[in-house]
Design a protein around this motif. Structure first.
Motif, PDB file in Angstrom:
ATOM      1  N   VAL A 124       0.828  -1.208   0.000  1.00 30.14           N
ATOM      2  CA  VAL A 124       0.000   0.000   0.000  1.00 30.14           C
ATOM      3  C   VAL A 124       0.865   1.262   0.000  1.00 30.14           C
ATOM      4  O   VAL A 124       0.357   2.366  -0.152  1.00 30.14           O
ATOM      5  CB  VAL A 124      -0.996   0.046   1.189  1.00 30.14           C
ATOM      6  CG1 VAL A 124      -2.118  -0.978   0.992  1.00 30.14           C
ATOM      7  CG2 VAL A 124      -0.294  -0.172   2.525  1.00 30.14           C
ATOM      8  N   ARG A 136      -6.289   5.279   7.108  1.00 28.95           N
ATOM      9  CA  ARG A 136      -6.082   5.640   5.700  1.00 28.95           C
ATOM     10  C   ARG A 136      -5.575   4.442   4.896  1.00 28.95           C
ATOM     11  O   ARG A 136      -6.105   4.126   3.835  1.00 28.95           O
ATOM     12  CB  ARG A 136      -5.078   6.798   5.608  1.00 28.95           C
ATOM     13  CG  ARG A 136      -4.743   7.158   4.182  1.00 28.95           C
ATOM     14  CD  ARG A 136      -3.860   8.390   4.089  1.00 28.95           C
ATOM     15  NE  ARG A 136      -3.743   8.785   2.696  1.00 28.95           N
ATOM     16  CZ  ARG A 136      -2.607   8.796   2.009  1.00 28.95           C
ATOM     17  NH1 ARG A 136      -1.472   8.468   2.605  1.00 28.95           N
ATOM     18  NH2 ARG A 136      -2.584   9.148   0.745  1.00 28.95           N
ATOM     19  N   ILE A 153      -7.265   2.284   1.883  1.00 27.87           N
ATOM     20  CA  ILE A 153      -6.682   2.021   0.560  1.00 27.87           C
ATOM     21  C   ILE A 153      -6.785   0.530   0.241  1.00 27.87           C
ATOM     22  O   ILE A 153      -7.238   0.134  -0.834  1.00 27.87           O
ATOM     23  CB  ILE A 153      -5.203   2.481   0.521  1.00 27.87           C
ATOM     24  CG1 ILE A 153      -5.130   4.015   0.572  1.00 27.87           C
ATOM     25  CG2 ILE A 153      -4.489   1.931  -0.711  1.00 27.87           C
ATOM     26  CD1 ILE A 153      -3.717   4.572   0.681  1.00 27.87           C
ATOM     27  N   LYS A 200     -13.664   7.548  -1.121  1.00 25.67           N
ATOM     28  CA  LYS A 200     -12.863   8.339  -2.049  1.00 25.67           C
ATOM     29  C   LYS A 200     -12.242   7.487  -3.136  1.00 25.67           C
ATOM     30  O   LYS A 200     -11.957   7.955  -4.227  1.00 25.67           O
ATOM     31  CB  LYS A 200     -11.715   9.034  -1.287  1.00 25.67           C
ATOM     32  CG  LYS A 200     -12.096  10.342  -0.644  1.00 25.67           C
ATOM     33  CD  LYS A 200     -10.855  11.169  -0.295  1.00 25.67           C
ATOM     34  CE  LYS A 200     -10.104  10.572   0.886  1.00 25.67           C
ATOM     35  NZ  LYS A 200      -8.966  11.387   1.338  1.00 25.67           N
ATOM     36  N   ARG A 201     -11.969   6.210  -2.819  1.00 26.00           N
ATOM     37  CA  ARG A 201     -11.107   5.421  -3.704  1.00 26.00           C
ATOM     38  C   ARG A 201     -11.811   4.306  -4.477  1.00 26.00           C
ATOM     39  O   ARG A 201     -11.392   3.964  -5.569  1.00 26.00           O
ATOM     40  CB  ARG A 201      -9.953   4.809  -2.895  1.00 26.00           C
ATOM     41  CG  ARG A 201      -8.998   5.865  -2.369  1.00 26.00           C
ATOM     42  CD  ARG A 201      -7.751   5.253  -1.779  1.00 26.00           C
ATOM     43  NE  ARG A 201      -6.847   6.264  -1.266  1.00 26.00           N
ATOM     44  CZ  ARG A 201      -5.845   6.793  -1.960  1.00 26.00           C
ATOM     45  NH1 ARG A 201      -5.614   6.411  -3.199  1.00 26.00           N
ATOM     46  NH2 ARG A 201      -5.070   7.709  -1.418  1.00 26.00           N
TER      47      ARG A 201
END
Lengths: 317, 317
Positions: free
Chosen positions: A166, A242, A246, A283-284
């Motif tokens: 990541v 975070r 991801i 967001k991803r």
């Protein structure tokens, strides 16, 4: 009834599990792993014998034994290949040795997979077809359930979610790779990052909490510090969320699962972890699969491995 | 025989496919997508009618029609949800409209999935159980074959390998996320990065190759520049290989597949891409699954989608 056995480095958790996943007579005995394979197999057999006696007394039939064991192992051949935390367990045909002793159909599964299976069968994944389970403990382990079955790949090594990269130039992981999820989301990594920051002069109530002895730092303290408004604690928890976000966004884009379930100590931070994590996923990941996937904390804790080991045996009937 | 139809924005590729995956009478007609769904469906029907006439003349029975179409679509309901490159295709029951016209069992699959299925059935994945396919074209698409079947997730959106985050703070992707594999491994991304570097004053034979007109840059030119010893070309190709290696190592750790197959223009760089890519995978993935997974270039190119669409129909019989 099926006998579920969850072998760990320190304890052997065991119990009787019904076809509906209900657990009875759950208990733990010490593994005494340092005494080697023959002894550990005797300990496992002791648990099985006890549970068989109980079933007999209560007039239940035992039609299967499911064992979860630390890997690497081969579920198809029933062989423990080489378990780093279990001295002497190198190429040991554990499944067949148990099956021959009791003459009851026996299955062997990786302990992390068994726990995820249990959580899918009777916990946060109940009723779903596809679930990704992650355990955020000393390391980051996991398991994949697709179409209601464990997915284990060609060699049985699939589901190493903890070793997704990541952060391409990140910290060196035990596996030899850099920037694995494990280096940023395991309990161990929380402690390491806090210690590094403190050694580099960061100011934090953590110093006080451990009485100036950084060897006493625990992952929970990092979250406790965040709760008390500590900047370093907050920063480490958000960074953890975070990178978990991801990784989970990647998993959602790849697997389009119904459930992503997080177990282990780090997941106990609850909303302080899950809220920023879900924001990062939003967001991803693509909107459609992100809307579908429930990201939740695991509900079985101690018992997931035992229930799951039995569940694997049940599904192989 | 099964009729395979691979609908793209410009052409409808079609042919007769045997149960063993052999392709006969492969042909392409213009899609004329701008004329809308009714017209496109007529064009598809025209191809099917032609192939049916041929089969009739050659005394073959046609027992299925498989259609690959640009997504998003729902293979289960047979509905095109909203295909950005196919004007008017919003909630169009394409599968049923074709089935009703010909009264032959018809299946619908996402075109990228169909191509990966074809490559698995008759190309580089032949004989394997599990394969991950990636197409490195304008974007980065892909498909997942597990236990000999396409894996598509709960909503049919699984397999978005191009949108794994490989660089958390990377370039903004069309999907809204940052640092997707697509922003570092698509043909488009090769051109973008070369152009950016040249605009920032980098010196490269690429300037000469495009006659000072950067709009003429192609992904192939970046590789050609590398072959001529150009530093910028070499740097971009190696960066591409590195990020592909990161993504493929993740996929190997997650899926433990037998084959990872790369199609599309960027994969034509051959060893100049595959050698550094395999090195990166070796550094990052676990040894056992990395040894198992063959990372290869796709062998079917133009025909993968047609063969695969027919294969999906065949597997659903």
């Amino acid at each position: 009834m099926i006998i579920g056995i969850d072998v760990g480095g320190t304890g052997i958790k065991h119990g009787l599990v019904s076809e509906e996943g209900q657990l009875f007579h759950f208990n733990t005995v010490a593994t005494e792993a340092w005494k080697g394979p023959d002894h550990v197999i005797d300990r496992i057999a002791f648990c099985i014998q006890n549970l068989r006696d109980i079933s007999h007394a209560e007039s239940y039939e035992v039609y299967g034994i499911g064992i979860g064991f630390p890997g690497p192992l081969n579920p198809k051949s029933g062989l423990i290949l080489n378990a780093p935390n279990m001295p002497g367990f190198v190429n040991i045909p554990l499944r067949d040795r148990i099956r021959e002793r009791f003459n009851i159909p026996t299955t062997l599964e990786n302990d992390a997979n068994a726990a995820v299976y249990g959580e899918w069968w009777c916990g946060s994944g109940k009723g779903s077809q596809n679930m990704i389970g992650l355990t955020l403990g000393t390391g980051v382990g996991g398991g994949i359930i697709l179409h209601g079955r464990l997915y284990s790949g060609v060699d049985g090594t699939a589901g190493e979610m903890g070793h997704m990269t990541v952060e391409p130039d990140g910290f060196l992981c035990n596996c030899g790779n850099r920037g694995c999820l494990e280096t940023l989301a395991s309990g161990t990594s929380l402690v390491r990052r806090a210690r590094e920051a403190l050694n580099n002069g960061a100011r934090s109530i953590l110093t006080e909490m451990v009485g100036n002895d950084l060897t006493r730092l625990t992952p929970k303290m990092v979250h406790d510090a965040q709760l008390q408004g500590d900047e370093l604690g907050d920063q480490i928890m958000n960074e953890t969320a975070r990178y978990l976000g991801i990784a989970i966004a990647n998993l959602i884009n790849l697997f389009n699962p119904e459930v992503v379930s997080l177990a282990g100590g780090v997941a106990n931070a609850g909303d302080d972890l899950f809220n920023p994590l879900r924001e990062e996923v939003k967001k991803r990941a693509f909107e459609r699969p992100a809307r579908t996937a429930r990201i939740v904390q695991a509900v079985l804790t101690e018992t997931a491995g035992t229930i799951g080991a039995a569940g694997v045996a049940c599904s192989n009937r």
